[in-house]
Design a protein around this motif. Structure first.
Motif, short mmCIF file in Angstrom:
data_model
loop_
_atom_site.label_atom_id
_atom_site.label_comp_id
_atom_site.label_asym_id
_atom_site.label_seq_id
_atom_site.Cartn_x
_atom_site.Cartn_y
_atom_site.Cartn_z
N GLY A 150 -156.66 24.11 9.92
CA GLY A 150 -155.22 24.28 9.65
C GLY A 150 -154.35 23.68 10.74
O GLY A 150 -153.19 24.06 10.90
N LEU A 151 -154.92 22.75 11.49
CA LEU A 151 -154.13 22.06 12.53
C LEU A 151 -153.66 20.72 11.98
O LEU A 151 -154.45 19.97 11.40
N SER A 152 -152.38 20.42 12.16
CA SER A 152 -151.83 19.18 11.62
C SER A 152 -151.85 18.09 12.68
O SER A 152 -151.23 18.24 13.74
N ARG A 153 -152.59 17.02 12.39
CA ARG A 153 -152.63 15.88 13.32
C ARG A 153 -151.23 15.31 13.50
O ARG A 153 -150.86 14.85 14.58
N GLU A 154 -150.42 15.35 12.44
CA GLU A 154 -149.09 14.74 12.48
C GLU A 154 -148.09 15.59 13.26
O GLU A 154 -147.22 15.05 13.93
N ASN A 155 -148.23 16.93 13.17
CA ASN A 155 -147.18 17.78 13.75
C ASN A 155 -147.61 18.60 14.96
O ASN A 155 -146.80 18.86 15.85
N ASP A 156 -148.88 19.03 14.99
CA ASP A 156 -149.30 19.96 16.06
C ASP A 156 -149.86 19.24 17.27
O ASP A 156 -149.89 19.80 18.36
N LEU A 157 -150.36 18.01 17.05
CA LEU A 157 -151.13 17.35 18.12
C LEU A 157 -150.51 16.05 18.57
O LEU A 157 -149.99 15.26 17.76
N TYR A 158 -150.61 15.83 19.88
CA TYR A 158 -150.31 14.52 20.45
C TYR A 158 -151.66 14.02 20.98
O TYR A 158 -152.26 14.65 21.86
N ILE A 159 -152.17 12.93 20.39
CA ILE A 159 -153.54 12.50 20.65
C ILE A 159 -153.55 11.27 21.55
O ILE A 159 -152.87 10.26 21.25
N ILE A 160 -154.29 11.37 22.64
CA ILE A 160 -154.35 10.27 23.60
C ILE A 160 -155.78 10.10 24.10
O ILE A 160 -156.66 10.90 23.77
N ASN A 161 -155.99 9.08 24.91
CA ASN A 161 -157.30 8.86 25.51
C ASN A 161 -157.18 8.82 27.04
O ASN A 161 -156.12 8.50 27.57
N THR A 162 -158.29 9.09 27.69
CA THR A 162 -158.34 9.03 29.16
C THR A 162 -158.03 7.60 29.60
O THR A 162 -157.27 7.37 30.54
N VAL A 163 -158.64 6.64 28.91
CA VAL A 163 -158.45 5.22 29.20
C VAL A 163 -157.87 4.57 27.94
O VAL A 163 -158.31 4.85 26.83
N LYS A 164 -156.87 3.74 28.12
CA LYS A 164 -156.08 3.26 26.97
C LYS A 164 -156.59 1.95 26.36
O LYS A 164 -156.06 1.51 25.34
N CYS A 165 -157.55 1.30 27.02
CA CYS A 165 -158.08 0.03 26.49
C CYS A 165 -159.58 0.18 26.24
O CYS A 165 -160.27 0.92 26.95
N ARG A 166 -160.08 -0.55 25.25
CA ARG A 166 -161.48 -0.40 24.85
C ARG A 166 -162.45 -0.97 25.89
O ARG A 166 -162.36 -2.17 26.22
N PRO A 167 -163.39 -0.18 26.37
CA PRO A 167 -164.46 -0.74 27.20
C PRO A 167 -165.43 -1.53 26.30
O PRO A 167 -165.76 -1.06 25.21
N PRO A 168 -165.86 -2.72 26.73
CA PRO A 168 -166.76 -3.52 25.92
C PRO A 168 -167.98 -2.72 25.48
O PRO A 168 -168.52 -1.91 26.26
N GLU A 169 -168.41 -2.93 24.24
CA GLU A 169 -169.57 -2.24 23.66
C GLU A 169 -169.41 -0.71 23.67
O GLU A 169 -170.39 0.02 23.63
#
Ligand code: URA
Length: 200
Positions: A74-93
């Motif tokens: 019952g958690l809304s990805r659109e309204n309840d959560l702000y989703i981020i990553n530790t590192v913002k760019c993709r590490p190869p492989e």
């Protein structure tokens, strides 16, 4: 208000060349969710291939599984959560980000948390947790599901660690005590704590 401040950080982040990942990325993956309504910040590891191509965190297979678990709780990805990553760019492989890459991204991560000032932080997987945990041998399976406090930029937040959905993609069991069942329990606890905060 939060959105405007985050836009300033995002612009800087999108031009960042502080580590080698800038050379191979297609997109800087900054965030997803409604910053003005979200009361939880969920932090993953780093973008995978689908995220790198789309510019949005958690949209590949692991992200779709995460969505299913969030919906069930019952958690809304659109309204309840702000989703981020530790590192913002993709590490190869899709390798685990190095300490240097994490250090280069730390200012963006801390700024996002500072601006969001969330009611709770959810560390999704070991990389996110270890960026804020003193003991680098910590195991998600040992501490998941328990609330603890974490101090970031002199501010204290309630936090919980949960399994990373990539781990759940490899563990299908729904038996009592299985990782998927524990993920359900943890997200139900997080949802419940939001409801409690609304009442208090
Ligand atoms: N795994 C993560 O940790 N983050 C993403 O955005 C996608 C997969």
């Amino acid at each position: 208000m939060k959105k405007e401040l985050l836009n300033i950080v995002e612009k800087k982040c999108k031009n960042c060349k502080a580590c080698e990942l800038a050379k191979t990325r297609h997109n800087v993956v900054f965030s997803d969710g409604n910053a003005d309504s979200a009361s939880i910040v969920l932090i993953g590891e780093a973008p995978g291939e689908t995220e790198d191509m789309s510019g949005t965190p958690f949209v590949g297979r692991a992200g779709q599984l995460l969505n299913d678990f969030l919906n069930d709780a019952g958690l809304s990805r659109e309204n309840d959560l702000y989703i981020i990553n530790t590192v913002k760019c993709r590490p190869p492989e899709n390798r685990v980000p190095t300490d240097e890459e994490k250090a280069a991204c730390e200012k963006y991560l801390h700024a996002q948390i500072d601006i969001m000032n969330p009611k709770a932080i959810v560390f999704c997987g070991a990389t996110a947790l270890k960026s804020f945990w003193h003991d680098q041998k910590v195991q998600i399976s040992k501490i998941r599901g328990n609330w603890f406090n974490v101090t970031i930029n002199n501010k204290e937040y309630r936090a919980m660690a949960i399994f990373h959905p990539s781990y759940l993609l490899r563990n299908h069991s729904m038996e009592e005590g299985s990782p998927r069942r524990l993920m359900q329990q943890d997200l139900a606890e997080i949802k419940n704590s939001l409801n409690m905060a609304a009442v208090c």
